[in-house]
Design an enzyme around this catalytic site. Structure first.
Site, PDB file in Angstrom:
ATOM      1  CB  CYS A 154     -25.785 -26.310  16.984  1.00  0.00           C
ATOM      2  SG  CYS A 154     -25.859 -26.608  15.163  1.00  0.00           S
TER       3      CYS A 154
ATOM      4  CG  PHE B 229     -24.617 -27.308   5.942  1.00  0.00           C
ATOM      5  CD1 PHE B 229     -23.333 -26.679   5.370  1.00  0.00           C
ATOM      6  CD2 PHE B 229     -25.407 -26.501   6.559  1.00  0.00           C
ATOM      7  CE1 PHE B 229     -22.835 -25.268   5.560  1.00  0.00           C
ATOM      8  CE2 PHE B 229     -25.089 -25.251   6.624  1.00  0.00           C
ATOM      9  CZ  PHE B 229     -23.884 -24.660   6.314  1.00  0.00           C
TER      10      PHE B 229
ATOM     11  CG  HIS C  18     -24.652 -21.234  16.050  1.00  0.00           C
ATOM     12  ND1 HIS C  18     -24.342 -21.341  14.828  1.00  0.00           N
ATOM     13  CD2 HIS C  18     -25.447 -22.561  16.051  1.00  0.00           C
ATOM     14  CE1 HIS C  18     -24.717 -22.364  14.127  1.00  0.00           C
ATOM     15  NE2 HIS C  18     -25.690 -23.161  14.828  1.00  0.00           N
TER      16      HIS C  18
ATOM     17  CG  HIS D 192     -27.586 -18.828  14.235  1.00  0.00           C
ATOM     18  ND1 HIS D 192     -28.735 -18.359  14.091  1.00  0.00           N
ATOM     19  CD2 HIS D 192     -27.790 -20.428  14.159  1.00  0.00           C
ATOM     20  CE1 HIS D 192     -29.726 -19.490  13.953  1.00  0.00           C
ATOM     21  NE2 HIS D 192     -29.142 -20.776  13.980  1.00  0.00           N
ATOM     22  N   GLY D 193     -27.403 -17.236  11.296  1.00  0.00           N
ATOM     23  CA  GLY D 193     -27.743 -17.926   9.981  1.00  0.00           C
ATOM     24  C   GLY D 193     -28.909 -17.277   9.286  1.00  0.00           C
TER      25      GLY D 193
ATOM     26  CE  LYS E 203     -28.913 -29.879   4.564  1.00  0.00           C
ATOM     27  NZ  LYS E 203     -29.009 -28.643   5.420  1.00  0.00           N
TER      28      LYS E 203
END
Length: 480
Positions: free
Chosen positions: A98, A204, A328, A403-404, A479
């Site tokens: 991912c 997304f 990631h 990573h987010g 999305k």
């Protein structure tokens, strides 16, 4: 457990080896006071468990966006000696590679705003999304082996992209160790129809504009400027990666018993890196990583076609080049300094981004003086960040960063608290358009379900494990 944790540096906390008898190294976590207070106790337990695995080097690490996961916490990083260490599917995760890709354009916010709804509709039409979504291309079993072996190179050879795309992708979009014979027929069967699709959940496609520049030199090097429109793509290896992980978790449980590895948690099932079982998993995981890079490449191609259709200009003339693409969820063979000695290690990053500092041989030549681009996405209603890797990350985190935003609410809780319509209307009031396969996904992925991305980016920056280059804000989101 938190009572045993001490603050050792700016935005850095440490769990001592004395916390658990089996710990071989301390656990270092990158947090501020607020995130430290709010972090679940079981995340510290997972950090401690990873510190018990054979061959672990220096620290068991967790990034600012960490939260509870399978085996490793999400946001977990650990490096294992290539000779004495282990490899664990729980340290990579189910969605192998991912990752996130950032694509630039020469359009501005004012250019795109009048055509935003048309553009999102075109992207939504061209890029299959949603649970169980299927790609637009049909490939044979022989062809999927080529995808698993070649990654982005396969896609470019099939004319889904440009040759120059390859240099701005981590590993050039291809793990060389991939061996398709080690991927089950069941995994390939799941991957065949899904290549070139977004999937569901937190995946997304986002149309963004550059809101703020923090480092002029780095921004110029990466090719971003104020009000410029960029595209962010977040997806992975779909059902194929999930099946590879599931297949090898069962395999690794037996391997751990065979090699007499004492597991603090069965979700950390593992095998020695150089064992037959360890090598088989690494080569199969590499196939999953290559599939994910090919998947993002196909999606990039169809996004370029969407822009061409709406703006009646070629993607070349729109200068739709890849800024960078980062994985990631992955395990990588790398060299790092450990106690002053350069060692071969296998770095597990689960919900963490590689962040190599300036001068590293694996950084594209046009970025080498700045450091590797780091892409940290927010959620539907918030900013995302373009950052760069640092020497401090090389010293402290095996060249890794966040990573987010990291989840704060489970999907079940989010669905109980919010409806898709409510979230969509709230975002529309902010000027953000959202298109999704289902309203449920919009509710599950509402901004309130995530930690504050500003907080996460600040911790990365202040601790020095990655530095801010630019802040992007969303205009429109597709999305899964």
């Amino acid at each position: 457990m938190k009572s045993t944790v001490t603050k050792i540096a700016e935005k850095t906390y440490q769990l001592p080896v004395s916390y658990k008898d089996c710990m071989r190294v301390p656990g270092n976590v990158y947090l501020d006071e607020l995130l430290f207070e709010n972090l679940q106790e079981d995340v510290f337990e997972q950090i401690a468990n990873v510190a018990c695995l054979p061959g672990i080097q220096k620290y068991s690490l967790a990034m600012p966006d960490c939260h509870y996961g399978y085996g490793f916490c999400i946001g977990g990083v650990a490096a294992f000696d290539e000779v004495t260490g282990v490899i664990s599917p729980g340290g990579v995760g189910f969605d192998i590679n991912c990752g996130v890709r950032l694509v630039k354009t020469n359009l501005t916010k004012n250019d795109v705003t009048p055509k935003l709804k048309e553009l999102l509709s075109e992207i939504f039409k061209n890029v299959p999304s949603g649970l169980g979504s299927k790609g637009k291309i049909r490939i044979t079993k022989d062809e999927i082996d080529s995808v698993l072996e070649e990654g982005v190179s396969w896609a470019v050879e099939e004319e889904y992209g440009w040759e120059r795309d390859i240099k701005h992708i981590e590993e050039h979009g291809k793990m060389k160790e991939a061996d398709p014979t080690l991927v089950s027929d069941n995994a390939k069967k799941r991957g065949l129809p899904q290549l070139g699709s977004l999937g569901s959940g937190n995946h997304f496609l986002e149309v963004q504009y550059v809101d703020e520049i923090f480092d002029e030199e780095a921004a110029k090097t990466f090719g971003v400027s104020p009000d410029q429109v960029v595209l962010m793509i977040h997806t992975g290896s779909r059902g194929l990666g999930h099946q590879i992980c599931a297949d090898y978790l069962r395999y690794m449980e037996n391997a751990a018993k065979k090699y007499n590895i004492k597991l603090p948690d069965r979700q950390l099932a593992c095998a020695p890196i150089n064992s037959e079982e360890g090598q088989k998993y690494f080569k199969a995981m590499s196939c999953g990583a290559n599939y994910a890079w090919a998947n993002r490449q196909l999606i990039t191609h169809w996004i370029r076609e969407s822009f061409e259709s709406v703006f009646k200009t070629s993607a070349e003339d729109l200068e739709m080049d890849i800024i960078y693409d980062v994985a990631h969820n992955i395990a990588k063979k790398e060299q790092h300094l450990v106690d002053g000695v350069l060692k071969n290690v296998v770095v597990h990053r689960k919900g963490a981004t590689r962040a190599f500092g300036p001068g590293h041989a694996e950084i594209p030549s046009d970025y080498v003086n700045i450091g590797q681009p780091v892409i940290i996405p927010g959620d539907m209603g918030t900013a995302s960040y373009l950052m760069h890797g640092t020497e401090k990350a090389m010293e402290q985190t095996f060249g890794s960063t966040a990573h987010g935003a990291g989840r704060a609410l489970s999907r079940v809780k989010a669905l109980k608290l919010y409806t898709g319509n409510e979230v969509q209307e709230a975002l529309q009031k902010k000027g953000i358009l959202v298109m999704a396969d289902s309203k449920g996904v919009i509710a599950e992925e509402c901004p309130e379900a995530y930690k504050d991305i500003e907080n996460v980016a600040d911790i990365c920056h202040d601790s020095g494990i990655s530095l801010k280059v630019a802040k992007m804000k969303p205009m429109g989101v597709v999305k899964g």
